[in-house]
Design a protein around this motif. Sequence first.
Motif, short mmCIF file in Angstrom:
data_model
loop_
_atom_site.label_atom_id
_atom_site.label_comp_id
_atom_site.label_asym_id
_atom_site.label_seq_id
_atom_site.Cartn_x
_atom_site.Cartn_y
_atom_site.Cartn_z
N UNK A 212 0.85 -1.19 0.00
CA UNK A 212 0.00 0.00 0.00
C UNK A 212 0.89 1.24 0.00
N UNK A 213 0.87 2.01 -1.08
CA UNK A 213 1.75 3.18 -1.20
C UNK A 213 1.33 4.31 -0.26
N UNK A 214 0.14 4.21 0.31
CA UNK A 214 -0.35 5.23 1.23
C UNK A 214 -0.19 4.81 2.69
N UNK A 215 0.61 3.79 2.93
CA UNK A 215 0.80 3.28 4.30
C UNK A 215 2.25 2.83 4.46
N UNK A 216 2.88 3.29 5.54
CA UNK A 216 4.25 2.91 5.87
C UNK A 216 4.27 2.40 7.31
N UNK A 217 4.93 1.26 7.52
CA UNK A 217 4.99 0.66 8.86
C UNK A 217 6.44 0.56 9.34
N UNK A 218 6.61 0.86 10.63
CA UNK A 218 7.90 0.69 11.30
C UNK A 218 7.72 -0.30 12.45
N UNK A 219 8.64 -1.23 12.58
CA UNK A 219 8.62 -2.12 13.73
C UNK A 219 9.05 -1.36 14.98
N UNK A 220 8.28 -1.49 16.04
CA UNK A 220 8.64 -0.88 17.32
C UNK A 220 8.63 -1.96 18.40
#
Length: 276
Positions: A212-220
Amino acid sequence: MTEQTNILDHIIHLSPPGELDESVRHFRDLGFNVLPGGTHADGLTYNALVVLKSGVYIELISFVHPVEHYPAGSDDRARREGHWWAQKHPGWIDFSFLGVPGVGDIINKRASNEGLGALYRPGKEGGRIRPDGVQLKWVVTFPHGHGLLPAPFFCEDITPRENRVPSQGAEHPSGAFDVGEVTLLVDKNELPTVTRKLANTLGVEPLADQTDSDRVEFAISSPEGAGGVLVLKVGDTTSLPTGTFIDSVTFLTKNSDAGARGEKRTPYGKLTHKAI
Protein backbone atom coordinates in the motif's frame (compact mmCIF):
# COMPACT_ATOMS: atom_id res chain seq x y z
CA MET A 1 26.95 -0.34 19.58
CA THR A 2 23.92 1.43 18.12
CA GLU A 3 21.54 2.78 20.74
CA GLN A 4 17.99 1.47 20.34
CA THR A 5 15.49 4.30 19.99
CA ASN A 6 12.35 2.43 18.88
CA ILE A 7 11.15 1.17 22.28
CA LEU A 8 7.66 2.54 22.89
CA ASP A 9 7.34 4.04 26.37
CA HIS A 10 3.87 5.57 26.61
CA ILE A 11 0.99 7.21 24.76
CA ILE A 12 -0.82 10.27 26.08
CA HIS A 13 -4.57 10.83 26.22
CA LEU A 14 -5.62 14.36 27.23
CA SER A 15 -8.83 15.21 29.09
CA PRO A 16 -10.35 18.68 29.40
CA PRO A 17 -8.98 20.70 32.34
CA GLY A 18 -9.98 19.24 35.70
CA GLU A 19 -11.77 16.25 34.14
CA LEU A 20 -9.24 13.47 34.67
CA ASP A 21 -11.67 11.48 36.81
CA GLU A 22 -14.09 11.34 33.91
CA SER A 23 -11.44 9.83 31.63
CA VAL A 24 -10.50 7.33 34.32
CA ARG A 25 -14.13 6.21 34.42
CA HIS A 26 -14.30 5.88 30.63
CA PHE A 27 -11.16 3.78 30.43
CA ARG A 28 -12.38 1.52 33.22
CA ASP A 29 -15.64 1.09 31.32
CA LEU A 30 -13.56 0.05 28.29
CA GLY A 31 -11.95 -2.76 30.27
CA PHE A 32 -8.79 -1.17 31.65
CA ASN A 33 -7.44 -1.11 35.18
CA VAL A 34 -6.42 2.50 35.93
CA LEU A 35 -3.81 3.39 38.55
CA PRO A 36 -3.42 6.75 40.31
CA GLY A 37 -0.54 8.83 39.03
CA GLY A 38 0.14 12.19 40.62
CA THR A 39 0.80 15.87 39.97
CA HIS A 40 3.69 16.88 37.74
CA ALA A 41 6.52 18.99 39.08
CA ASP A 42 5.27 22.15 37.37
CA GLY A 43 1.91 21.86 39.17
CA LEU A 44 0.06 22.38 35.88
CA THR A 45 -0.94 18.79 35.04
CA TYR A 46 -1.87 15.58 36.82
CA ASN A 47 -2.31 12.05 35.57
CA ALA A 48 -3.43 8.44 35.97
CA LEU A 49 -1.89 5.36 34.32
CA VAL A 50 -2.99 2.31 32.38
CA VAL A 51 0.01 -0.02 32.62
CA LEU A 52 0.32 -3.00 30.28
CA LYS A 53 2.28 -6.21 30.88
CA SER A 54 4.62 -5.22 28.05
CA GLY A 55 5.79 -2.22 30.10
CA VAL A 56 4.11 0.27 27.78
CA TYR A 57 1.55 2.48 29.47
CA ILE A 58 -1.20 4.93 28.63
CA GLU A 59 -0.94 8.25 30.41
CA LEU A 60 -4.31 9.81 31.10
CA ILE A 61 -3.49 13.45 31.67
CA SER A 62 -5.32 16.70 32.33
CA PHE A 63 -4.42 20.26 33.09
CA VAL A 64 -5.37 21.07 36.67
CA HIS A 65 -7.02 24.35 35.62
CA PRO A 66 -7.97 26.10 32.38
CA VAL A 67 -5.84 29.04 31.26
CA GLU A 68 -8.42 31.52 32.56
CA HIS A 69 -7.86 30.31 36.13
CA TYR A 70 -4.48 32.09 36.25
CA PRO A 71 -4.34 35.91 36.54
CA ALA A 72 -3.51 37.66 33.29
CA GLY A 73 0.12 38.71 33.18
CA SER A 74 1.14 36.39 36.03
CA ASP A 75 4.08 33.98 35.83
CA ASP A 76 1.67 31.07 36.35
CA ARG A 77 -0.44 32.25 33.41
CA ALA A 78 2.66 32.45 31.23
CA ARG A 79 3.74 28.93 32.24
CA ARG A 80 0.28 27.55 31.54
CA GLU A 81 0.05 29.25 28.15
CA GLY A 82 3.60 28.15 27.27
CA HIS A 83 3.16 24.49 28.18
CA TRP A 84 4.06 22.16 25.28
CA TRP A 85 0.54 20.71 25.31
CA ALA A 86 -1.30 23.98 25.96
CA GLN A 87 -2.71 24.12 22.42
CA LYS A 88 -3.71 20.46 22.26
CA HIS A 89 -7.33 19.37 22.15
CA PRO A 90 -8.63 16.38 24.16
CA GLY A 91 -7.84 12.92 22.82
CA TRP A 92 -4.64 11.13 21.80
CA ILE A 93 -2.16 13.99 21.78
CA ASP A 94 1.37 12.58 21.90
CA PHE A 95 3.54 9.50 22.26
CA SER A 96 6.93 8.79 23.76
CA PHE A 97 9.72 6.35 23.16
CA LEU A 98 12.16 5.27 25.86
CA GLY A 99 15.08 7.66 26.03
CA VAL A 100 18.77 6.90 26.38
CA PRO A 101 21.54 9.29 27.44
CA GLY A 102 22.08 11.88 24.73
CA VAL A 103 19.18 10.62 22.62
CA GLY A 104 18.74 13.96 20.87
CA ASP A 105 22.39 14.04 19.82
CA ILE A 106 22.19 10.43 18.63
CA ILE A 107 19.19 11.15 16.40
CA ASN A 108 20.57 14.47 15.18
CA LYS A 109 23.81 12.75 14.12
CA ARG A 110 21.84 10.18 12.12
CA ALA A 111 19.77 12.92 10.51
CA SER A 112 22.84 15.04 9.74
CA ASN A 113 24.34 12.14 7.81
CA GLU A 114 21.30 12.32 5.51
CA GLY A 115 21.22 16.10 5.26
CA LEU A 116 18.07 16.45 7.34
CA GLY A 117 19.48 18.85 9.92
CA ALA A 118 18.81 18.71 13.66
CA LEU A 119 15.53 16.96 14.44
CA TYR A 120 15.57 17.16 18.27
CA ARG A 121 16.11 19.81 20.89
CA PRO A 122 18.21 19.41 24.06
CA GLY A 123 16.57 17.42 26.85
CA LYS A 124 14.75 19.04 29.78
CA GLU A 125 14.36 17.63 33.27
CA GLY A 126 10.88 16.91 34.56
CA GLY A 127 9.17 14.83 37.20
CA ARG A 128 6.19 14.31 39.46
CA ILE A 129 5.38 13.10 42.95
CA ARG A 130 3.38 9.92 43.31
CA PRO A 131 0.41 9.83 45.72
CA ASP A 132 2.61 7.84 48.14
CA GLY A 133 5.19 10.66 48.18
CA VAL A 134 7.82 8.98 45.99
CA GLN A 135 9.54 11.53 43.79
CA LEU A 136 10.11 10.70 40.13
CA LYS A 137 12.62 12.42 37.86
CA TRP A 138 13.25 12.12 34.14
CA VAL A 139 14.60 13.93 31.09
CA VAL A 140 12.26 14.59 28.15
CA THR A 141 13.60 15.35 24.68
CA PHE A 142 11.22 16.94 22.19
CA PRO A 143 11.52 17.32 18.42
CA HIS A 144 11.89 20.67 16.72
CA GLY A 145 8.49 21.78 15.48
CA HIS A 146 6.76 19.67 18.12
CA GLY A 147 3.15 19.23 17.04
CA LEU A 148 3.77 20.31 13.43
CA LEU A 149 4.75 16.88 12.10
CA PRO A 150 4.10 13.42 13.57
CA ALA A 151 7.17 12.68 15.67
CA PRO A 152 7.57 11.22 19.17
CA PHE A 153 9.34 12.68 22.14
CA PHE A 154 11.65 10.65 24.37
CA CYS A 155 11.54 10.03 28.12
CA GLU A 156 14.74 8.98 29.89
CA ASP A 157 14.45 8.03 33.56
CA ILE A 158 16.73 9.53 36.19
CA THR A 159 15.01 7.67 39.00
CA PRO A 160 14.25 3.95 38.39
CA ARG A 161 11.69 3.36 35.65
CA GLU A 162 9.86 0.84 37.84
CA ASN A 163 9.01 3.74 40.15
CA ARG A 164 7.40 5.58 37.25
CA VAL A 165 5.79 2.50 35.68
CA PRO A 166 4.64 0.11 38.43
CA SER A 167 4.33 -3.56 37.50
CA GLN A 168 1.20 -4.12 39.60
CA GLY A 169 -2.19 -3.40 38.09
CA ALA A 170 -1.24 -4.65 34.62
CA GLU A 171 -4.08 -7.20 34.48
CA HIS A 172 -7.09 -5.82 32.61
CA PRO A 173 -10.66 -7.11 32.21
CA SER A 174 -10.27 -6.52 28.47
CA GLY A 175 -7.25 -8.82 28.37
CA ALA A 176 -5.06 -6.06 26.89
CA PHE A 177 -1.35 -6.73 27.37
CA ASP A 178 0.51 -4.66 24.74
CA VAL A 179 0.12 -1.96 22.11
CA GLY A 180 0.02 -3.58 18.69
CA GLU A 181 -0.32 -0.49 16.53
CA VAL A 182 -0.15 3.28 16.77
CA THR A 183 -1.60 4.85 13.62
CA LEU A 184 -0.63 8.38 12.59
CA LEU A 185 -2.36 10.32 9.85
CA VAL A 186 -0.19 12.27 7.42
CA ASP A 187 -0.82 14.29 4.27
CA LYS A 188 0.18 12.43 1.11
CA ASN A 189 2.69 15.06 0.02
CA GLU A 190 4.41 14.90 3.42
CA LEU A 191 4.67 11.10 3.58
CA PRO A 192 8.18 10.78 2.05
CA THR A 193 9.70 13.44 4.34
CA VAL A 194 7.99 12.16 7.47
CA THR A 195 9.08 8.60 6.60
CA ARG A 196 12.74 9.65 6.33
CA LYS A 197 12.61 11.59 9.58
CA LEU A 198 10.95 8.75 11.47
CA ALA A 199 13.49 6.25 10.12
CA ASN A 200 16.27 8.40 11.57
CA THR A 201 14.38 8.97 14.81
CA LEU A 202 13.62 5.29 15.42
CA GLY A 203 16.87 3.97 14.00
CA VAL A 204 15.04 1.42 11.83
CA GLU A 205 13.96 1.36 8.21
CA PRO A 206 10.32 0.87 7.22
CA LEU A 207 9.18 -2.73 7.00
CA ALA A 208 9.75 -4.26 3.58
CA ASP A 209 7.15 -5.74 1.23
CA GLN A 210 4.52 -3.11 1.86
CA THR A 211 2.09 -3.02 -1.04
CA ASP A 212 0.00 0.00 0.00
CA SER A 213 1.75 3.18 -1.20
CA ASP A 214 -0.35 5.23 1.23
CA ARG A 215 0.80 3.28 4.30
CA VAL A 216 4.25 2.91 5.87
CA GLU A 217 4.99 0.66 8.86
CA PHE A 218 7.90 0.69 11.30
CA ALA A 219 8.62 -2.12 13.73
CA ILE A 220 8.64 -0.88 17.32
CA SER A 221 9.53 -2.68 20.54
CA SER A 222 8.09 -2.69 24.04
CA PRO A 223 10.12 -2.56 27.27
CA GLU A 224 9.02 -6.08 28.26
CA GLY A 225 7.11 -7.33 25.22
CA ALA A 226 7.37 -8.12 21.54
CA GLY A 227 6.04 -4.74 20.44
CA GLY A 228 4.08 -3.87 17.33
CA VAL A 229 4.12 -1.32 14.54
CA LEU A 230 4.05 2.43 14.17
CA VAL A 231 1.97 3.23 11.10
CA LEU A 232 2.01 6.29 8.88
CA LYS A 233 -1.24 6.37 6.93
CA VAL A 234 -2.24 8.89 4.32
CA GLY A 235 -5.46 10.48 5.43
CA ASP A 236 -7.39 13.66 6.03
CA THR A 237 -5.43 15.28 8.83
CA THR A 238 -8.09 17.99 9.07
CA SER A 239 -10.32 15.34 10.62
CA LEU A 240 -8.08 15.46 13.68
CA PRO A 241 -7.61 18.41 16.04
CA THR A 242 -4.78 20.76 15.09
CA GLY A 243 -1.38 19.53 16.29
CA THR A 244 -2.61 15.97 16.74
CA PHE A 245 -1.67 13.12 14.41
CA ILE A 246 -2.65 9.98 16.32
CA ASP A 247 -5.69 8.52 14.60
CA SER A 248 -6.02 5.38 16.73
CA VAL A 249 -4.29 3.00 19.13
CA THR A 250 -4.66 -0.78 18.83
CA PHE A 251 -4.30 -2.91 21.95
CA LEU A 252 -3.39 -6.58 21.75
CA THR A 253 -5.62 -8.78 23.89
CA LYS A 254 -5.92 -12.45 24.69
CA ASN A 255 -9.63 -12.07 25.38
CA SER A 256 -11.53 -14.11 22.80
CA ASP A 257 -14.87 -12.57 23.80
CA ALA A 258 -16.21 -10.83 20.69
CA GLY A 259 -17.63 -8.06 22.86
CA ALA A 260 -14.12 -7.20 24.03
CA ARG A 261 -12.77 -6.81 20.48
CA GLY A 262 -13.22 -4.22 17.78
CA GLU A 263 -13.25 -0.44 17.71
CA LYS A 264 -14.03 1.47 20.90
CA ARG A 265 -14.09 5.16 21.70
CA THR A 266 -13.50 7.46 24.58
CA PRO A 267 -15.33 10.78 24.19
CA TYR A 268 -12.18 12.08 22.48
CA GLY A 269 -10.17 9.19 21.02
CA LYS A 270 -10.41 5.97 19.02
CA LEU A 271 -8.96 2.64 20.13
CA THR A 272 -9.22 -0.98 19.06
CA HIS A 273 -8.87 -4.30 20.86
CA LYS A 274 -7.31 -6.98 18.66
CA ALA A 275 -7.37 -10.58 19.88
CA ILE A 276 -4.34 -12.76 19.14
